[in-house]
Design an enzyme around this catalytic site. Structure first.
Site, PDB file in Angstrom:
ATOM      1  N   HIS A  29       9.412   6.790   1.230  1.00  0.00           N
ATOM      2  CA  HIS A  29       9.433   6.449   2.674  1.00  0.00           C
ATOM      3  C   HIS A  29      10.129   4.938   2.899  1.00  0.00           C
ATOM      4  O   HIS A  29      10.320   4.153   2.881  1.00  0.00           O
ATOM      5  CB  HIS A  29       8.075   5.792   2.092  1.00  0.00           C
ATOM      6  N   ASP A  80       8.694   2.983   4.859  1.00  0.00           N
ATOM      7  CA  ASP A  80       7.626   1.416   5.498  1.00  0.00           C
ATOM      8  C   ASP A  80       7.573   0.735   4.551  1.00  0.00           C
ATOM      9  O   ASP A  80       7.794   0.993   3.132  1.00  0.00           O
ATOM     10  CB  ASP A  80       6.314   2.147   6.236  1.00  0.00           C
ATOM     11  N   ASP A 102       9.737  -2.025  -2.843  1.00  0.00           N
ATOM     12  CA  ASP A 102       9.014  -1.296  -2.790  1.00  0.00           C
ATOM     13  C   ASP A 102       8.898  -0.229  -0.396  1.00  0.00           C
ATOM     14  O   ASP A 102       8.618  -1.315   0.290  1.00  0.00           O
ATOM     15  CB  ASP A 102       7.273  -1.366  -2.264  1.00  0.00           C
ATOM     16  N   GLU A 160       3.773   5.291   4.592  1.00  0.00           N
ATOM     17  CA  GLU A 160       2.797   5.592   2.956  1.00  0.00           C
ATOM     18  C   GLU A 160       1.721   4.529   2.484  1.00  0.00           C
ATOM     19  O   GLU A 160       1.030   4.268   1.788  1.00  0.00           O
ATOM     20  CB  GLU A 160       4.302   5.535   2.043  1.00  0.00           C
ATOM     21  N   GLU A 161       2.038   3.393   3.410  1.00  0.00           N
ATOM     22  CA  GLU A 161       1.456   2.390   2.886  1.00  0.00           C
ATOM     23  C   GLU A 161       0.545   1.704   3.457  1.00  0.00           C
ATOM     24  O   GLU A 161      -0.542   0.669   3.639  1.00  0.00           O
ATOM     25  CB  GLU A 161       2.209   0.417   3.459  1.00  0.00           C
ATOM     26  N   GLU A 190       9.958   6.012  -5.418  1.00  0.00           N
ATOM     27  CA  GLU A 190       9.367   4.739  -6.094  1.00  0.00           C
ATOM     28  C   GLU A 190       9.525   3.680  -7.575  1.00  0.00           C
ATOM     29  O   GLU A 190      10.928   4.945  -8.259  1.00  0.00           O
ATOM     30  CB  GLU A 190       8.450   5.215  -6.171  1.00  0.00           C
ATOM     31  N   HIS A 235       4.937  -5.824  -2.827  1.00  0.00           N
ATOM     32  CA  HIS A 235       4.286  -6.301  -1.374  1.00  0.00           C
ATOM     33  C   HIS A 235       3.875  -7.434  -2.135  1.00  0.00           C
ATOM     34  O   HIS A 235       3.488  -8.841  -1.489  1.00  0.00           O
ATOM     35  CB  HIS A 235       2.806  -5.207  -2.092  1.00  0.00           C
TER      36      HIS A 235
END
Length: 410
Positions: free
Chosen positions: A74, A76, A109, A139-140, A168, A348
């Site tokens: 992903h 984002d 991430d 995705e987030e 991932e 994150h």
């Protein structure tokens, strides 16, 4: 301001490409600039067909190979917090030695995985399987916005494959499939009264006591699925109740989360929770959210070949305990694993950082597998040599000896 561009995908190292990808901000909902840059870079590669749906970019080979593999990541990230543009630091590694790390939003991430995929899309021009590269949006945030889910609904043929790898962060280990997740609200009802005359009411909060006791006493199972041991977890994750400090509450609730092995369906998971709480009076159990897990499918020859190849490079192999988008592939009948650079415990975090050597090693392992180099190739044929030129060792499932890293809450 001119639109951002990416450096030459083939000539740029995966670590340097990670930095370039990270330095194009792409917080969920704002992926267009990066998606445009990815599309432009991929359209310059003659061996790929490039497709686009919204801010999702798909590139694929058409070589007539007997098998097809999807590699997805992903675009984002979560919001930036004074951690862009990226920067390099030297830090102590797990073994105490100095290592170069790339710091900044997205380095874990999961733009390291995205950069690896972009680099390999450009450099692996003659893979032993056909490859579909997927770079998707949203995705987030809420699952209804997820770009991979949108493509699965509108263009499922774009995702057709025998095996999928989701890049991932797994710290360079292979984490097969994923647990499912179920969230229920367990509520009790009582009768309001003044707390000075409590006997005139019925305390709904007190009725939660046996629920909490049952959850605290519960021993979760470990379920073996396709050679991997999935640890389940049943826990109270929230509690509510009360009206005022001088009133007996007439309603109370506890939120329960069940992380269940991919061999269970969401319906079976719900029944499991109901069975644990059976016999407790005055309860209402309501399913709030559920998502099926994903079997790793490691009995499939293509999947097994990848596990063998990754294990031969020193990668640990184990289950994914949290929920990831591999479940979307599983719903399409495609076995999938998680494999990418970066410690998911740092996903994150304000201090997101990833060793540049780990980005390189993931790129090497995945690239050699796609080229058919090493102990096993994606078409199921055993290679003659390992990645270091020595004879490859055999690996047999189950291969849970290496501890895998915990993922952020899905």
């Amino acid at each position: 301001m001119s639109a951002p561009t990416l450096p030459d995908l083939a000539a740029t190292s995966p670590a340097d490409l990670t930095r370039a990808v990270c330095d194009v901000p792409s917080v969920s909902g704002d992926e267009r600039a990066l998606a445009d840059a990815v599309e432009t870079a991929l359209r310059a590669l003659d061996h790929l067909e490039v497709l686009r749906d919204g801010e999702t970019v798909v590139a694929r080979t058409h070589l007539g190979r007997p098998s097809r593999v999807v590699v997805a990541g992903h675009l984002d990230t979560v919001p930036i917090k004074d951690n862009l543009p990226t920067w390099l630091e030297t830090r102590d590694g797990a073994d105490g030695s100095a290592q170069e790390v790339l710091c900044g939003r997205g380095t874990v991430d999961m733009k390291g995985g995205v950069a690896v995929a972009l680099h390999l899309a450009a450099t692996v021009t003659d893979p032993v399987v056909d490859v579909t590269w997927v770079f998707y949006d949203h995705e987030e945030v809420d699952a209804s916005l997820n770009g991979l889910g949108r493509v699965a609904r509108t263009h499922p043929d774009w995702l057709a494959a025998d095996f999928a790898i989701l890049a991932e962060p797994t710290a360079g280990n292979v984490e097969g499939g994923c647990n499912g997740t179920l969230r229920v609200e367990v509520t009790t009802t009582g009768r309001t009264a003044h707390s000075a005359r409590a006997w005139r009411g019925h305390n709904a909060v007190h009725d939660l006591a046996p629920v909490l006791s049952a959850l605290a006493a519960h021993e979760s199972e470990t379920v073996t699925v396709d050679g991997l041991d999935y640890r389940e977890g049943l826990n109270a994750v929230g509690i509510s109740g009360g009206i005022a400090t001088n009133m007996i509450p007439d309603r109370a609730g506890v939120t329960v989360n069940f992380r269940f092995a991919p061999s269970r369906t969401p319906e079976q998971a719900e029944q499991y929770v109901r069975d644990v709480l059976a016999g407790i009076d005055h309860l209402t159990i309501t399913v709030v959210d559920s998502a099926a897990g994903a079997r790793p499918g490691l009995d499939h020859p293509v999947a097994r070949a990848f596990v063998d190849a990754a294990a031969a490079t020193g990668a640990g192999v184990g289950p994914k305990y949290g929920w990831t988008d591999v479940a979307r592939f599983s719903a399409l009948g495609v076995p999938a694993v998680n494999f990418g650079p970066g410690d998911p415990n740092l996903a994150h975090a304000d201090d997101e950082h990833c060793p540049t050597a780990q980005i390189a090693s993931v790129a090497t392992a995945l690239g050699e597998w796609l080229r058919g180099v090493g102990p096993a190739s994606p078409d199921g044929a055993a290679g003659a040599e390992g990645v270091d030129g020595t004879a490859a060792a055999e690996t047999d499932l189950p291969v849970n000896e290496t501890a895998t890293t915990e993922e952020r809450t899905a």
